[in-house]
Scaffold this motif. Structure first.
Motif, PDB file in Angstrom:
ATOM      1  N   PRO A   1       0.816  -1.226   0.000  1.00  0.00           N
ATOM      2  CA  PRO A   1       0.000   0.000   0.000  1.00  0.00           C
ATOM      3  C   PRO A   1       0.854   1.283   0.000  1.00  0.00           C
ATOM      4  O   PRO A   1       0.458   2.288  -0.594  1.00  0.00           O
ATOM      5  N   LEU A   2       2.002   1.237   0.652  1.00  0.00           N
ATOM      6  CA  LEU A   2       2.910   2.389   0.630  1.00  0.00           C
ATOM      7  C   LEU A   2       3.423   2.618  -0.780  1.00  0.00           C
ATOM      8  O   LEU A   2       3.439   3.744  -1.281  1.00  0.00           O
ATOM      9  N   ARG A   3       3.875   1.532  -1.400  1.00  0.00           N
ATOM     10  CA  ARG A   3       4.423   1.627  -2.754  1.00  0.00           C
ATOM     11  C   ARG A   3       3.360   2.129  -3.727  1.00  0.00           C
ATOM     12  O   ARG A   3       3.615   2.979  -4.567  1.00  0.00           O
ATOM     13  N   ALA A   4       2.147   1.607  -3.622  1.00  0.00           N
ATOM     14  CA  ALA A   4       1.060   2.036  -4.508  1.00  0.00           C
ATOM     15  C   ALA A   4       0.788   3.532  -4.351  1.00  0.00           C
ATOM     16  O   ALA A   4       0.602   4.253  -5.346  1.00  0.00           O
ATOM     17  N   ALA A   5       0.776   4.016  -3.124  1.00  0.00           N
ATOM     18  CA  ALA A   5       0.556   5.448  -2.889  1.00  0.00           C
ATOM     19  C   ALA A   5       1.696   6.270  -3.468  1.00  0.00           C
ATOM     20  O   ALA A   5       1.458   7.318  -4.093  1.00  0.00           O
ATOM     21  N   LEU A   6       2.926   5.807  -3.289  1.00  0.00           N
ATOM     22  CA  LEU A   6       4.084   6.544  -3.825  1.00  0.00           C
ATOM     23  C   LEU A   6       4.055   6.552  -5.356  1.00  0.00           C
ATOM     24  O   LEU A   6       4.367   7.575  -5.968  1.00  0.00           O
ATOM     25  N   VAL A   7       3.672   5.450  -5.977  1.00  0.00           N
ATOM     26  CA  VAL A   7       3.567   5.405  -7.442  1.00  0.00           C
ATOM     27  C   VAL A   7       2.516   6.411  -7.910  1.00  0.00           C
ATOM     28  O   VAL A   7       2.746   7.186  -8.851  1.00  0.00           O
ATOM     29  N   ARG A   8       1.364   6.419  -7.250  1.00  0.00           N
ATOM     30  CA  ARG A   8       0.310   7.402  -7.596  1.00  0.00           C
ATOM     31  C   ARG A   8       0.848   8.823  -7.440  1.00  0.00           C
ATOM     32  O   ARG A   8       0.615   9.683  -8.281  1.00  0.00           O
ATOM     33  N   GLY A   9       1.548   9.065  -6.347  1.00  0.00           N
ATOM     34  CA  GLY A   9       2.077  10.393  -6.088  1.00  0.00           C
ATOM     35  C   GLY A   9       3.156  10.811  -7.076  1.00  0.00           C
ATOM     36  O   GLY A   9       3.265  11.981  -7.439  1.00  0.00           O
ATOM     37  N   ALA A  10       3.954   9.857  -7.526  1.00  0.00           N
ATOM     38  CA  ALA A  10       5.047  10.165  -8.474  1.00  0.00           C
ATOM     39  C   ALA A  10       4.529  10.382  -9.884  1.00  0.00           C
ATOM     40  O   ALA A  10       5.141  11.120 -10.658  1.00  0.00           O
ATOM     41  N   THR A  11       3.394   9.769 -10.219  1.00  0.00           N
ATOM     42  CA  THR A  11       2.876   9.896 -11.577  1.00  0.00           C
ATOM     43  C   THR A  11       1.699  10.838 -11.672  1.00  0.00           C
ATOM     44  O   THR A  11       1.282  11.191 -12.758  1.00  0.00           O
ATOM     45  N   GLY A  12       1.158  11.222 -10.514  1.00  0.00           N
ATOM     46  CA  GLY A  12      -0.049  12.040 -10.508  1.00  0.00           C
ATOM     47  C   GLY A  12       0.273  13.453 -10.409  1.00  0.00           C
ATOM     48  O   GLY A  12      -0.030  14.427 -10.816  1.00  0.00           O
TER      49      GLY A  12
END
Length: 141
Positions: A130-141
């Motif tokens: 869940p941390l990684r998923a949030a960071l991916v969203r944050g890095a691409t969003g």
């Protein structure tokens, strides 16, 4: 490594890093997070468990504050974070946190090796995904 659970704050090394973060002056806390992330992300050598654990904890803080990731609720996290306080982290820490997290869970990482030996890494990955998923969203969003 003394670990009592698989969460990002649930081991001796992460708890020590959280103590450092909690003891830092508010204006220095973003730098404490940055140093933990850089220690893992820029490591070309074998990543020791202390550095890997600190990086995972720091990535959890970035994910919560910058990306809408899981809130920091662990009893071992700094009190100011558990109480809903923030650090005012800059957005450039999001891709750095993602790199540091991937490094802590990758090759030549003692943290990953220990969890892989314990249960194939499943419990750590369940906590970190869940941390990684949030960071991916944050890095691409």
């Amino acid at each position: 490594m003394g670990a009592w659970d698989s969460g990002p704050f649930d081991n001796d090394s992460a708890a020590d890093w959280c103590g450092e973060l909690g003891d830092a002056a508010p204006e220095d806390r973003a730098e404490v997070v940055r140093r933990a992330l850089l220690g893992a992300a820029e490591s070309a050598d074998y990543l020791e468990v202390d550095e890997g654990s600190a990086a995972v904890a720091a990535a959890a803080v970035v994910a919560a504050e910058c990306c809408g990731g899981p809130p920091v609720t662990s009893a071992y996290a700094p009190g100011f974070l558990r109480e809903g306080g923030g650090i005012g982290l800059p957005g450039d820490l999001v891709p750095l946190a993602l790199r540091a997290l991937d490094r802590a869970l990758g090759e030549d990482s003692e943290l990953w090796e220990l969890w892989e030996e314990a249960d194939g890494g499943r419990s750590l990955l369940a906590e970190v995904e869940p941390l990684r998923a949030a960071l991916v969203r944050g890095a691409t969003g």
